[in-house]
Design an enzyme around this catalytic site. Sequence first.
Site, PDB file in Angstrom:
ATOM      1  N   SER A  41       0.834  -1.212   0.000  1.00 50.18           N
ATOM      2  CA  SER A  41       0.000   0.000   0.000  1.00 50.18           C
ATOM      3  C   SER A  41       0.864   1.255   0.000  1.00 50.18           C
ATOM      4  CB  SER A  41      -0.889   0.036   1.243  1.00 50.18           C
ATOM      5  OG  SER A  41      -1.713  -1.083   1.284  1.00 50.18           O
TER       6      SER A  41
HETATM    7  N1  SAH Z   1       0.148  -5.121   4.250  1.00 52.69           N
HETATM    8  C1  SAH Z   1       0.778  -5.566   3.041  1.00 52.69           C
HETATM    9  C2  SAH Z   1      -0.180  -5.452   1.885  1.00 52.69           C
HETATM   10  C3  SAH Z   1      -0.340  -6.754   1.257  1.00 52.69           C
HETATM   11  S1  SAH Z   1      -1.509  -6.861  -0.046  1.00 52.69           S
HETATM   12  C4  SAH Z   1       2.040  -4.785   2.779  1.00 52.69           C
HETATM   13  O1  SAH Z   1       2.297  -3.802   3.501  1.00 52.69           O
HETATM   14  O2  SAH Z   1       2.799  -5.149   1.883  1.00 52.69           O
HETATM   15  C5  SAH Z   1      -2.630  -8.027   0.649  1.00 52.69           C
HETATM   16  C6  SAH Z   1      -2.041  -9.359   1.010  1.00 52.69           C
HETATM   17  O3  SAH Z   1      -3.113 -10.152   1.523  1.00 52.69           O
HETATM   18  C7  SAH Z   1      -1.451 -10.126  -0.167  1.00 52.69           C
HETATM   19  O4  SAH Z   1      -0.133 -10.469   0.129  1.00 52.69           O
HETATM   20  C8  SAH Z   1      -2.352 -11.348  -0.264  1.00 52.69           C
HETATM   21  O5  SAH Z   1      -1.666 -12.503  -0.687  1.00 52.69           O
HETATM   22  C9  SAH Z   1      -2.877 -11.480   1.142  1.00 52.69           C
HETATM   23  N2  SAH Z   1      -4.119 -12.242   1.289  1.00 52.69           N
HETATM   24  C10 SAH Z   1      -5.202 -12.252   0.496  1.00 52.69           C
HETATM   25  N3  SAH Z   1      -6.151 -13.071   0.982  1.00 52.69           N
HETATM   26  C11 SAH Z   1      -5.638 -13.608   2.124  1.00 52.69           C
HETATM   27  C12 SAH Z   1      -6.134 -14.539   3.093  1.00 52.69           C
HETATM   28  N4  SAH Z   1      -7.340 -15.088   3.003  1.00 52.69           N
HETATM   29  N5  SAH Z   1      -5.332 -14.847   4.134  1.00 52.69           N
HETATM   30  C13 SAH Z   1      -4.103 -14.313   4.250  1.00 52.69           C
HETATM   31  N6  SAH Z   1      -3.580 -13.430   3.378  1.00 52.69           N
HETATM   32  C14 SAH Z   1      -4.334 -13.082   2.318  1.00 52.69           C
END
Ligand code: SAH
Length: 194
Positions: A41
Amino acid sequence: MEDQLYTFIKKLDRSFFIDSEHKVYADYDSALPIGLGQTISQPSLVHEMTELLDLNKKLKVLEIGTGSGYQTVLLAEFAGSVYTVERHEELSKKAQKKLEDLGYNNISFKVGDGSYGWEEHAPYDRIIVTAAAGEIPNSLIEQLVPNGFMLIPVGEKGYQQLTLVMKDLHNQVTTQHIGDVTFVELVGEHGWNQ
Ligand code: SAH
């Protein structure tokens, strides 16, 4: 917490969390790809969400969507302990290595479907979901302490409301919309289908 958070984010090298050719854009306030179709993000949003969590060293936090680990660092810096769940093993392992290299030892990592939360260590004072849900998973509400709260983007694919979900002492739940956001989908049993 606000001043300390501001200083910490300013000092934190975001490029450390980006392993692709997008690394050079790390200083821009925009979301960037981190591989496997996922994104890190924009710093201003990470800042805002961390501030809303109103953290202190007594609190236990659950994060769903470890991704690059950038948000996780802020949680680990300002909360007591952090439990973070990521469905992509590759991303989780990379983030784990980075956060260990930075010297954090108050973070537990799990690979799996975070739409179930992480029952074993529940309840949590705060929950932050950094992927978008169609509706608020009950499993996560259940894992909040009374008087705890959760931040979660809720809405359609590509467009969501950042939502504050508060549980009171009598386990009554109220929600408040904070603003419009766009997150990648929460994929799982209590999220979007695979
Ligand atoms: N907070 C992160 C943003 C990651 S984007 C950062 O600072 O980089 C969202 C993330 O959620 C992705 O890596 C994706 O793989 C994960 N995600 C999606 N669905 C999920 C689930 N059901 N359980 C765990 N992670 C999940």
